[in-house]
Design an enzyme around this catalytic site. Sequence first.
Site, PDB file in Angstrom:
ATOM      1  N   GLY A   1       5.056   5.029 -14.454  1.00 44.90           N
ATOM      2  CA  GLY A   1       5.572   3.688 -14.200  1.00 44.90           C
ATOM      3  C   GLY A   1       4.812   2.667 -15.020  1.00 44.90           C
ATOM      4  O   GLY A   1       4.423   1.616 -14.531  1.00 44.90           O
ATOM      5  N   ALA A   2       4.606   2.999 -16.305  1.00 51.22           N
ATOM      6  CA  ALA A   2       3.746   2.168 -17.157  1.00 51.22           C
ATOM      7  C   ALA A   2       4.537   1.149 -17.955  1.00 51.22           C
ATOM      8  O   ALA A   2       4.002   0.515 -18.846  1.00 51.22           O
ATOM      9  CB  ALA A   2       2.956   3.064 -18.102  1.00 51.22           C
TER      10      ALA A   2
ATOM     11  N   GLY B   1       5.077  -4.241 -14.596  1.00 59.30           N
ATOM     12  CA  GLY B   1       4.250  -4.505 -13.421  1.00 59.30           C
ATOM     13  C   GLY B   1       2.830  -3.982 -13.520  1.00 59.30           C
ATOM     14  O   GLY B   1       2.160  -4.060 -14.553  1.00 59.30           O
TER      15      GLY B   1
ATOM     16  N   TYR C   1       9.710   3.159   2.827  1.00 60.27           N
ATOM     17  CA  TYR C   1       8.725   2.708   1.826  1.00 60.27           C
ATOM     18  C   TYR C   1       7.308   2.832   2.375  1.00 60.27           C
ATOM     19  O   TYR C   1       6.425   3.412   1.739  1.00 60.27           O
ATOM     20  CB  TYR C   1       9.013   1.257   1.416  1.00 60.27           C
ATOM     21  CG  TYR C   1       8.003   0.724   0.425  1.00 60.27           C
ATOM     22  CD1 TYR C   1       8.080   1.060  -0.921  1.00 60.27           C
ATOM     23  CD2 TYR C   1       6.940  -0.080   0.839  1.00 60.27           C
ATOM     24  CE1 TYR C   1       7.139   0.609  -1.832  1.00 60.27           C
ATOM     25  CE2 TYR C   1       5.994  -0.543  -0.064  1.00 60.27           C
ATOM     26  CZ  TYR C   1       6.100  -0.198  -1.396  1.00 60.27           C
ATOM     27  OH  TYR C   1       5.159  -0.636  -2.291  1.00 60.27           O
TER      28      TYR C   1
HETATM   29  N1  LIG Z   1       4.184  -5.462  -6.177  1.00 55.49           N
HETATM   30  C1  LIG Z   1       3.510  -5.332  -5.058  1.00 55.49           C
HETATM   31  O1  LIG Z   1       3.242  -6.309  -4.363  1.00 55.49           O
HETATM   32  C2  LIG Z   1       3.020  -3.985  -4.618  1.00 55.49           C
HETATM   33  C3  LIG Z   1       2.283  -3.913  -3.448  1.00 55.49           C
HETATM   34  C4  LIG Z   1       1.810  -2.681  -3.016  1.00 55.49           C
HETATM   35  C5  LIG Z   1       2.090  -1.554  -3.761  1.00 55.49           C
HETATM   36  N2  LIG Z   1       2.840  -1.616  -4.900  1.00 55.49           N
HETATM   37  C6  LIG Z   1       3.072  -0.391  -5.634  1.00 55.49           C
HETATM   38  O2  LIG Z   1       2.782  -0.564  -6.983  1.00 55.49           O
HETATM   39  C7  LIG Z   1       3.460   0.401  -7.752  1.00 55.49           C
HETATM   40  C8  LIG Z   1       4.000  -0.267  -8.995  1.00 55.49           C
HETATM   41  O3  LIG Z   1       4.928  -1.240  -8.596  1.00 55.49           O
HETATM   42  P1  LIG Z   1       5.071  -2.654  -9.294  1.00 55.49           P
HETATM   43  O4  LIG Z   1       4.939  -3.658  -8.242  1.00 55.49           O
HETATM   44  O5  LIG Z   1       4.219  -2.732 -10.477  1.00 55.49           O
HETATM   45  O6  LIG Z   1       6.622  -2.648  -9.666  1.00 55.49           O
HETATM   46  P2  LIG Z   1       7.378  -2.331 -11.010  1.00 55.49           P
HETATM   47  O7  LIG Z   1       7.023  -3.322 -12.040  1.00 55.49           O
HETATM   48  O8  LIG Z   1       8.804  -2.165 -10.660  1.00 55.49           O
HETATM   49  O9  LIG Z   1       6.757  -0.930 -11.450  1.00 55.49           O
HETATM   50  C9  LIG Z   1       7.303   0.290 -11.072  1.00 55.49           C
HETATM   51  C10 LIG Z   1       7.234   1.208 -12.244  1.00 55.49           C
HETATM   52  O10 LIG Z   1       7.813   2.452 -11.903  1.00 55.49           O
HETATM   53  C11 LIG Z   1       8.798   2.759 -12.841  1.00 55.49           C
HETATM   54  N3  LIG Z   1       9.857   3.564 -12.279  1.00 55.49           N
HETATM   55  C12 LIG Z   1      10.799   3.200 -11.369  1.00 55.49           C
HETATM   56  N4  LIG Z   1      11.635   4.207 -11.114  1.00 55.49           N
HETATM   57  C13 LIG Z   1      11.228   5.239 -11.886  1.00 55.49           C
HETATM   58  C14 LIG Z   1      11.695   6.550 -12.079  1.00 55.49           C
HETATM   59  N5  LIG Z   1      12.768   7.026 -11.418  1.00 55.49           N
HETATM   60  N6  LIG Z   1      11.045   7.339 -12.953  1.00 55.49           N
HETATM   61  C15 LIG Z   1       9.978   6.887 -13.629  1.00 55.49           C
HETATM   62  N7  LIG Z   1       9.493   5.655 -13.493  1.00 55.49           N
HETATM   63  C16 LIG Z   1      10.108   4.841 -12.629  1.00 55.49           C
HETATM   64  C17 LIG Z   1       9.295   1.425 -13.306  1.00 55.49           C
HETATM   65  O11 LIG Z   1      10.006   1.568 -14.508  1.00 55.49           O
HETATM   66  P3  LIG Z   1      10.939   0.386 -15.103  1.00 55.49           P
HETATM   67  O12 LIG Z   1      10.016  -0.502 -15.900  1.00 55.49           O
HETATM   68  O13 LIG Z   1      11.896   1.136 -15.932  1.00 55.49           O
HETATM   69  O14 LIG Z   1      11.571  -0.333 -13.954  1.00 55.49           O
HETATM   70  C18 LIG Z   1       8.023   0.677 -13.418  1.00 55.49           C
HETATM   71  O15 LIG Z   1       7.360   0.991 -14.617  1.00 55.49           O
HETATM   72  C19 LIG Z   1       4.495   1.004  -6.847  1.00 55.49           C
HETATM   73  O16 LIG Z   1       4.079   2.292  -6.474  1.00 55.49           O
HETATM   74  C20 LIG Z   1       4.492   0.087  -5.652  1.00 55.49           C
HETATM   75  O17 LIG Z   1       4.839   0.772  -4.485  1.00 55.49           O
HETATM   76  C21 LIG Z   1       3.294  -2.830  -5.347  1.00 55.49           C
END
Ligand SMILES: NC(=O)c1ccc[n+]([C@@H]2O[C@H](COP(=O)([O-])OP(=O)(O)OC[C@H]3O[C@@H](n4cnc5c(N)ncnc54)[C@H](OP(=O)(O)O)[C@@H]3O)[C@@H](O)[C@H]2O)c1
Lengths: 291, 267
Positions: free
Chosen positions: A8-9, A12, A166
């Site tokens: 997921g690089a 975000g 989730y």
């Molecule tokens: N944001 C928050 O407040 C928060 C809080 C607690 C935990 N988290 C955790 O942080 C982690 C990263 O989330 P984020 O907030 O940075 O959101 P994000 O920007 O949507 O990052 C998610 C990443 O996962 C990738 N991804 C999604 N579906 C995928 C798939 N089927 N196969 C491979 N890659 C996939 C996305 O790719 P694309 O770029 O193509 O979409 C993106 O690079 C998650 O595990 C989330 O649960 C976030």
Amino acid sequence: MKAVAITGATSGIGLETARLLAREGFCVLLAGRCAERLSRAKARILSESPSARVACFQADLMQQREVLRAAAEMNAYLDAHCGGRLHALINNAGCVRSWYMTTEEGYEQQFALNHLSGFLLTHKLLPALLKSNGRVIMTGSASHKGIKIRWDDVMLRRRYNPLTAYKQSKLCNILFARGLNDRFAPGLRAYVVDPGLVKTDIGNKETGALVHFIWSLRKRGGVPPEIPAETFAYLCLKEPPPDGLYYYRCREKKYSKEVTRENADRLFALSERLCGLDGGFAAQDERAGAV
Amino acid sequence: MNVFITGAAGGLGRALAGECASRGYNVFLTDINEEGLNRLKRGLERQFGAAVAAKYCDLTDPRSFDALLAHIDAHGLLFDMVLNVAGCDFEGAFTEREREKLVQIVLLNNAAALRVTHALLRRRRPGRRFAIVFVSSLASMFPMPLKATYAASKRFLLDLAMALRQELKAEGVSVLAVCPAGLATTDETLSSIRAQGFMGDVTTASLEDVARRTIDLALAGKNLYIPGLAGRLLSLLGKIAPRSLAAAVVYRRWRRAHLIRAEKIRS
Ligand SMILES: NC(=O)c1ccc[n+]([C@@H]2O[C@H](COP(=O)([O-])OP(=O)(O)OC[C@H]3O[C@@H](n4cnc5c(N)ncnc54)[C@H](OP(=O)(O)O)[C@@H]3O)[C@@H](O)[C@H]2O)c1
């Protein structure tokens, strides 16, 4: 050059972490579902760290066959360029859903991506990690607190609530880390980072209007993803490796009482079964997880 | 309980297969997507320890279907339930569609459903109740300009279900028509739900609920299932409004969306 793999690089938290680690001199292996976003991430990293080594691995990690393909490609890359060693694996790819949706295997998508994909990928990269006394880091969340695993219906098919699914997947992240430490520490260390509330688009992708709306409001109060990236860098760089399990802003934090050895073992057994690892997590059976 | 499911590798078929497997039924899955089918088979076995058989078939090809039947008969398989889920859906103006693509809709949604149902009725387990399920659509309630063939093919299933029910009642066979509206199953359905904003949230039924209720209602011998309040209201409208008026309203609502999409494709 030490290697770190990040799933997921492409946006975000994962993207910011990859940028930071490349600046710190790591060779970064980027995994993401979209080839174009991967090359954009790579270009961006190279523009600010021209001497960095960056490799991209395109895979829809929700599907097990894609995890296996990506893992094989990563292992080949590590063998060719990094002495078969992986310093750290960051299982960060994650998603939010509004509805019960399933993968090809018929697994609920949040469980499949947020937990199982990391479980299977870690299994496949285990030899490279052990060789380097490596670290496995999951992106968890404070939302893992206050719930229990529904062992009798782990995909929540009988009463689906997307938010519960989730949270449960994030509890799985810590249980998985705990189970890894129980089995392999100090040969390998596993951690979970609580990133806090972060301004990313995670709740705006593939979700319905309601979740989209709520997340758009909520994320305004979030910190930029550069902040949690520092905790990942801390856990990758710190020597000797820290002893804790759950970290927020480079400090240990308390986690749910559900995180017990018993629950971790139970999750291991369940995940091994769901990934088809009949020989167990540590055994690198060629046919394991065949799909 | 032995259940035969067509279109099993796709969204609703997959959910129904999971529902049946979670109840401990034996499932026979078929689909044109052979790899997807095998992955689902493995997933259901791992998740539920279920007994799953899976076999590729192009249901629109009589020879492919004969091969499937030969396989079933070679194993002496008999069934208690058949779920006709396989179906396709192209939208767009009638004259703009490729001719054979239009015909394909009827070949799969109707001809194949007849083929399967007829064959499975002859492979019932003796002395037991048998349930037939047709997955129709809310689109069966209205004539639908710009989706004319699809809606008509779903109407065919609805009427077929009602009529067969009477014919087969005395033999202990029940027939259920399921008429869902939006279900978040594929990238396309998801993006069309998202495009409708909050309306999309309201009209989208939850897949796992629809799967569970479908099996419950089929077992209870019911004849019609329209998921969701929004769906039931719309179907009521479809019953009271004159069909020509309904067609005109649908056309006005969809023409704009259609023009926007056509514009996008052109540019
Ligand atoms: N944001 C928050 O407040 C928060 C809080 C607690 C935990 N988290 C955790 O942080 C982690 C990263 O989330 P984020 O907030 O940075 O959101 P994000 O920007 O949507 O990052 C998610 C990443 O996962 C990738 N991804 C999604 N579906 C995928 C798939 N089927 N196969 C491979 N890659 C996939 C996305 O790719 P694309 O770029 O193509 O979409 C993106 O690079 C998650 O595990 C989330 O649960 C976030």
